[in-house]
Motif scaffolding. Structure first.
Motif, PDB file in Angstrom:
ATOM      1  N   ALA A  15       0.781  -1.198  -0.241  1.00  8.34           N
ATOM      2  CA  ALA A  15       0.124   0.121   0.030  1.00  8.34           C
ATOM      3  C   ALA A  15       0.884   1.213  -0.085  1.00  8.34           C
ATOM      4  CB  ALA A  15      -0.976   0.034   1.049  1.00  8.34           C
ATOM      5  N   GLN A  51       0.529   5.903  -0.623  1.00  5.44           N
ATOM      6  CA  GLN A  51      -0.360   7.041  -0.644  1.00  5.44           C
ATOM      7  C   GLN A  51      -0.612   7.459  -2.201  1.00  5.44           C
ATOM      8  OE1 GLN A  51       0.430  10.854   1.550  1.00  5.44           O
ATOM      9  NE2 GLN A  51      -1.842  10.952   1.733  1.00  5.44           N
ATOM     10  N   THR A  52      -1.787   7.584  -2.624  1.00  2.00           N
ATOM     11  CA  THR A  52      -2.049   8.014  -4.218  1.00  2.00           C
ATOM     12  C   THR A  52      -1.600   9.217  -4.557  1.00  2.00           C
ATOM     13  OG1 THR A  52      -4.212   6.762  -4.070  1.00  2.00           O
ATOM     14  CG2 THR A  52      -3.774   8.318  -5.966  1.00  2.00           C
ATOM     15  N   VAL A  99      -1.330  -1.024  -3.894  1.00  4.42           N
ATOM     16  CA  VAL A  99      -2.810  -0.412  -3.888  1.00  4.42           C
ATOM     17  C   VAL A  99      -2.471   1.030  -3.492  1.00  4.42           C
ATOM     18  CG1 VAL A  99      -4.859  -0.616  -2.458  1.00  4.42           C
ATOM     19  CG2 VAL A  99      -3.500  -2.767  -3.428  1.00  4.42           C
ATOM     20  N   MET A 148      -3.860   4.427  -1.951  1.00  3.15           N
ATOM     21  CA  MET A 148      -4.986   4.869  -1.149  1.00  3.15           C
ATOM     22  C   MET A 148      -4.836   6.504  -0.815  1.00  3.15           C
ATOM     23  SD  MET A 148      -5.280   1.550   1.456  1.00  3.15           S
ATOM     24  CE  MET A 148      -6.738   2.346   2.142  1.00  3.15           C
ATOM     25  N   LYS A 149      -5.959   7.101  -0.513  1.00  5.39           N
ATOM     26  CA  LYS A 149      -5.865   8.511  -0.544  1.00  5.39           C
ATOM     27  C   LYS A 149      -5.187   8.981   1.012  1.00  5.39           C
ATOM     28  CE  LYS A 149      -9.560   9.846  -3.656  1.00  5.39           C
ATOM     29  NZ  LYS A 149      -8.689  10.758  -4.655  1.00  5.39           N
ATOM     30  N   ASP A 163      -5.788   5.218   6.655  1.00  7.29           N
ATOM     31  CA  ASP A 163      -6.488   4.007   6.107  1.00  7.29           C
ATOM     32  C   ASP A 163      -5.475   3.032   5.855  1.00  7.29           C
ATOM     33  OD1 ASP A 163      -8.885   5.095   6.443  1.00  7.29           O
ATOM     34  OD2 ASP A 163      -9.130   5.822   4.441  1.00  7.29           O
ATOM     35  N   ILE A 164      -4.532   3.609   5.149  1.00  9.80           N
ATOM     36  CA  ILE A 164      -3.290   2.633   5.017  1.00  9.80           C
ATOM     37  C   ILE A 164      -2.825   1.753   6.086  1.00  9.80           C
ATOM     38  CG2 ILE A 164      -0.896   2.332   4.384  1.00  9.80           C
ATOM     39  CD1 ILE A 164      -1.353   4.795   2.379  1.00  9.80           C
TER      40      ILE A 164
END
Length: 265
Positions: A155, A157-158, A175, A177-178, A182-183
């Motif tokens: 994972a 961060q986008t 993956v 993720m914003k 959450d990551i």
């Protein structure tokens, strides 16, 4: 004789009115000067407060962290040097929206742990801290080296350079993720084998006792402040603030307090 007296009276009245008018003009000038002295310049700053220790929200919803404390110092620097009251006002948003908001002139600056990426069409400040992208794992993970990350689910961060570092790992299932929180929630639940994040962010989560960090850097970087492409005026002001900050006692104090890596001088 009466005509002479009347003439003198008229002249006296005219002088009095002129004098009064002069005082009024001076009062108007003074008011204008006072208004100018109180002029406030507000710069809006895009921030994603999910990136402790750079920035996060406390229990009252206030943005706190290294960047928040740095911004307070910058307000003082600018107010002192520019002769106007400067306010740097945070606007919360997803990390990957900050550049878009800058390009659309919706905000003036982006301060959110930004590291250099040539794909970002922005103005870059001078760097203010050193950093690196590193791998964080669940505490019970058997992964022991960067090579062990190959082919794993990772994972990041986008829009962050950590995503680029993750994609550079051979056969990795990356993956994006914003939200960094959450990551780490997903990592704690073993939804991912590892997360690639900024060094200071990694240390912050490792200190919680639920994670561990691989030795070594996947990508050495520095942190910057960004502005809209072409807005060199505001970046010049920010660079002066950064220079003053780097040479202050506050810089060492805040780096030590928040566990950030200092720039080598």
């Amino acid at each position: 004789m009466k005509k002479l007296v009347k003439g003198l009276l008229v002249a006296a009245m005219a002088l009095t009115m002129t004098a009064c008018g002069g005082n009024d003009d001076k009062k108007a000038d003074n008011s204008a000067n006072e208004s100018k002295d109180k002029e406030t310049v507000t710069l809006t700053v895009g921030v994603s407060p999910d990136y402790a220790p750079y920035e996060s929200l406390d229990t009252d919803g206030t943005i706190v962290g290294f960047d928040a404390d740095m911004v307070k110092l910058f307000e003082g620097y600018l107010t002192e040097s520019e002769g106007k009251t400067y306010k740097l006002e945070f606007k919360q948003m997803d990390f990957d929206n900050i550049v878009t908001q800058l390009q659309g002139s919706q905000i003036d600056l982006g301060i959110s742990g930004f590291t250099y990426d040539k794909e970002r069409v922005v103005e870059w400040s001078n760097p203010y801290t050193a950093t690196a992208q590193v791998a964080v794992l669940p505490k019970d993970s058997k992964i022991a080296s960067a090579k062990d990350l190959e082919g794993k689910k990772i994972a990041a961060q986008t829009g962050a350079t950590g995503e680029n570092a993750a994609k550079a790992i051979k056969n990795a299932d990356v993956v994006g993720m914003k939200n960094v929180q959450d990551i780490f929630n997903g990592l704690a639940a073993h939804q991912y084998d590892a997360a690639i994040v900024d060094l200071a962010v990694a240390k912050n989560y490792v200190n919680s006792g639920n994670f561990k960090m691989l030795d070594g850097s996947l990508l050495d970087e520095k942190n910057y402040i960004i502005a809209k492409k072409g807005n060199k005026e505001v970046i010049e002001k920010i660079n002066k603030c950064i220079d003053k900050f780097l040479n202050s006692k506050d810089y060492n104090k805040l780096c030590d307090q928040y566990g950030l890596k200092k720039l080598e001088k």
